[in-house]
Design an enzyme around this catalytic site. Structure first.
Site, PDB file in Angstrom:
ATOM      1  N   ARG A  65       6.527  13.572   2.001  1.00 44.04           N
ATOM      2  CA  ARG A  65       7.375  14.779   2.565  1.00 44.04           C
ATOM      3  C   ARG A  65       6.679  15.980   1.791  1.00 44.04           C
ATOM      4  NH1 ARG A  65      12.047  11.756   2.816  1.00 44.04           N
ATOM      5  NH2 ARG A  65      12.868  12.907   0.838  1.00 44.04           N
ATOM      6  N   ALA A  74       5.802   2.254 -12.102  1.00 40.34           N
ATOM      7  CA  ALA A  74       5.928   1.643 -13.185  1.00 40.34           C
ATOM      8  C   ALA A  74       5.979   0.121 -12.905  1.00 40.34           C
ATOM      9  CB  ALA A  74       6.807   2.030 -14.242  1.00 40.34           C
ATOM     10  N   TYR A 122      13.830  -9.446 -10.332  1.00 36.96           N
ATOM     11  CA  TYR A 122      12.666  -8.399 -11.196  1.00 36.96           C
ATOM     12  C   TYR A 122      11.238  -8.644 -10.841  1.00 36.96           C
ATOM     13  CZ  TYR A 122      10.757  -5.242 -14.792  1.00 36.96           C
ATOM     14  OH  TYR A 122      10.100  -4.394 -15.474  1.00 36.96           O
ATOM     15  N   TYR A 134       2.061   2.559   1.964  1.00 34.02           N
ATOM     16  CA  TYR A 134       1.918   4.303   2.329  1.00 34.02           C
ATOM     17  C   TYR A 134       0.826   4.801   1.991  1.00 34.02           C
ATOM     18  CZ  TYR A 134       7.018   5.095   3.468  1.00 34.02           C
ATOM     19  OH  TYR A 134       8.096   5.338   3.872  1.00 34.02           O
ATOM     20  N   GLU A 166      -0.096   6.375   5.463  1.00 32.13           N
ATOM     21  CA  GLU A 166       0.645   7.614   5.222  1.00 32.13           C
ATOM     22  C   GLU A 166      -0.313   8.761   4.523  1.00 32.13           C
ATOM     23  OE1 GLU A 166       2.658   8.388   7.448  1.00 32.13           O
ATOM     24  OE2 GLU A 166       3.601   6.629   7.961  1.00 32.13           O
TER      25      GLU A 166
END
Length: 420
Positions: free
Chosen positions: A192, A200, A231, A245, A249
């Site tokens: 955005r 990390a 984890y 992404y 994107e």
């Protein structure tokens, strides 16, 4: 006739004498009044000097306190570099009140950037960053990243996640949500506002590696349903999301695979090998080693990691990068080293081997050296001495009946927590 003249003469002389006497008396009176005035003035001046001296004695401590206050105001915050508007970045750190996040906060604040720390305080502590509260470049937000966040930033360091076995084993679902939904929310924010995001990640994505040392092109050997899978797999999915992404994107991402890190602000009872051994040695308790102690680990000091994270964020490297210290030690060697540095008489106690405990863990950092110009510089013993000093202070803090948040114990039905 003569007698009358004499009488007039005597009378005139007497009048002059009287006038003279009156004049002398008047002069004497004036002199007396003036003398009294001068004397009184002298007394008054001396009195005023004494009063002024007394006031000065009383005021000086107040002045000293004011000077101390002014000095404390000017020294309230650590020294911060001045950056121009063009060079100063707005930076978000999720998990910024945690162990690594708080040190990263210090680094970026002192570099002159505007830093917003987001933390839900599950494992983070406000006192890790309280020395920045009130600074115009700093903001602390109590927020859970599993909920969307709306903020304008230039860079996002996404560190939010439980990172020690007792924490993520205590709440595996929360750990998964933080690493999946939380990462999804941060990637959405980056999309955005056009921010760059650094994830990390962890050396745990390599699992119990069959390749040694581990380079970034190794896919790993992970148990997807083991006690630590929440984890390990959570971070693997988070990496997948980042690159999805980036491809779909156009979001700029950086991925740091972080190896074992230690230093001040670690939780005392977080279940990691460094904190376990230091705490046990300081309290004169046996140092617990799972298995034979022949498992190897490589430990980096937290300041080295922070420098690596900043270097990676500001680089053009979009593929994963290992950040760790390639200096390898066995767990048994490490226990003995901490014993010696503390000067403890603790014994070393061997317990049964833990489930899914990697036998070897050592980073290949050729990529970081070549592409970031980064490698660890803090010697192991120097870093350990700093950590030991911190833990001593923490124990004193606890002994003075001050509350120190402690992670809740892991609920494990099978196996044990392993060396981390």
């Amino acid at each position: 006739m003569v007698s009358k003249a004499l009488l007039r003469l005597v009378s005139a002389v007497n009048r002059r004498r009287m006038k003279l006497l009156l004049g002398i008396a008047l002069l004497a009176y004036v002199a007396s009044v003036w003398g009294n005035f001068v004397n009184m003035r002298s007394i008054q001046e001396n009195g005023e000097l004494k009063i002024e001296s007394k006031i000065e004695e009383m005021v000086e401590p107040l002045r000293e306190k004011i000077r101390d206050l002014e000095k404390s105001f000017t020294q309230k915050y650590p020294p911060v570099k001045f950056l121009s508007e063009k060079d100063r970045k707005r930076i978000l750190i999720t998990g910024g009140a945690g162990f690594v996040g708080s040190h990263l906060t210090d680094k970026l604040m002192m570099d002159g950037h505007e830093v917003t720390v987001v933390d839900n305080f599950f494992t983070g502590r406000k006192r890790n960053v309280e020395h920045w509260i009130g600074h115009e470049n700093f903001e602390l937000i109590n927020h859970d990243v599993v909920e969307p966040l709306y903020i304008e930033v230039d860079q996002i360091y996404h560190l939010a996640s439980p990172a020690s076995p007792p924490n993520y084993m205590y709440n595996p679902i929360k750990t998964l949500k933080t690493n999946t939904i939380g990462t999804l929310n941060m990637l959405g924010l980056a999309k955005r506002v056009g921010a760059r995001l650094l994830l990390a990640s962890t050396s745990e994505v390599y699992g119990d590696p069959e390749v040694h040392p581990q380079s970034e092109d190794y896919w790993g050997h992970v148990n997807p349903i083991g006690p630590r899978a929440c984890y390990d797999e959570g971070k693997r999915v988070a990496e997948t999301m980042c690159y999805a992404y980036m491809k779909q994107e156009g979001v700029e991402v950086r991925v740091a695979r972080i190896f074992n890190t230690f230093g001040p602000r670690m939780h005392m009872n977080d279940g990691r090998v460094v904190s376990n051994f230091i705490l046990q040695a300081l309290q004169g308790e046996p140092l617990t080693v799972y298995g034979s102690g022949s498992q190897t680990r490589a430990f980096q000091y937290v300041s080295d990691l922070v420098n690596g994270l900043v270097a990676l964020m500001n680089s053009n490297v979009s593929s994963p990068v290992n950040l760790g210290n390639p200096e390898e030690h066995t767990i048994l060697e490490f226990a003995q080293l901490i014993k010696n540095l503390v000067g403890s008489g603790s014994e070393i106690q061997f317990l049964s081997e833990a489930q899914d405990d990697p036998q070897k863990r050592k980073p290949d950092i050729k990529k970081a050296k070549l592409m970031l110009g980064w490698e660890p510089v803090v010697p192991l013993e120097e870093g350990l001495n700093k950590a030991i000093h911190y833990f001593r202070k923490e124990l004193e803090y606890q002994a003075n009946n001050q509350y120190i948040p402690k992670p809740k114990p892991a609920r494990i039905k099978k196996g044990r927590t392993r060396h981390s």
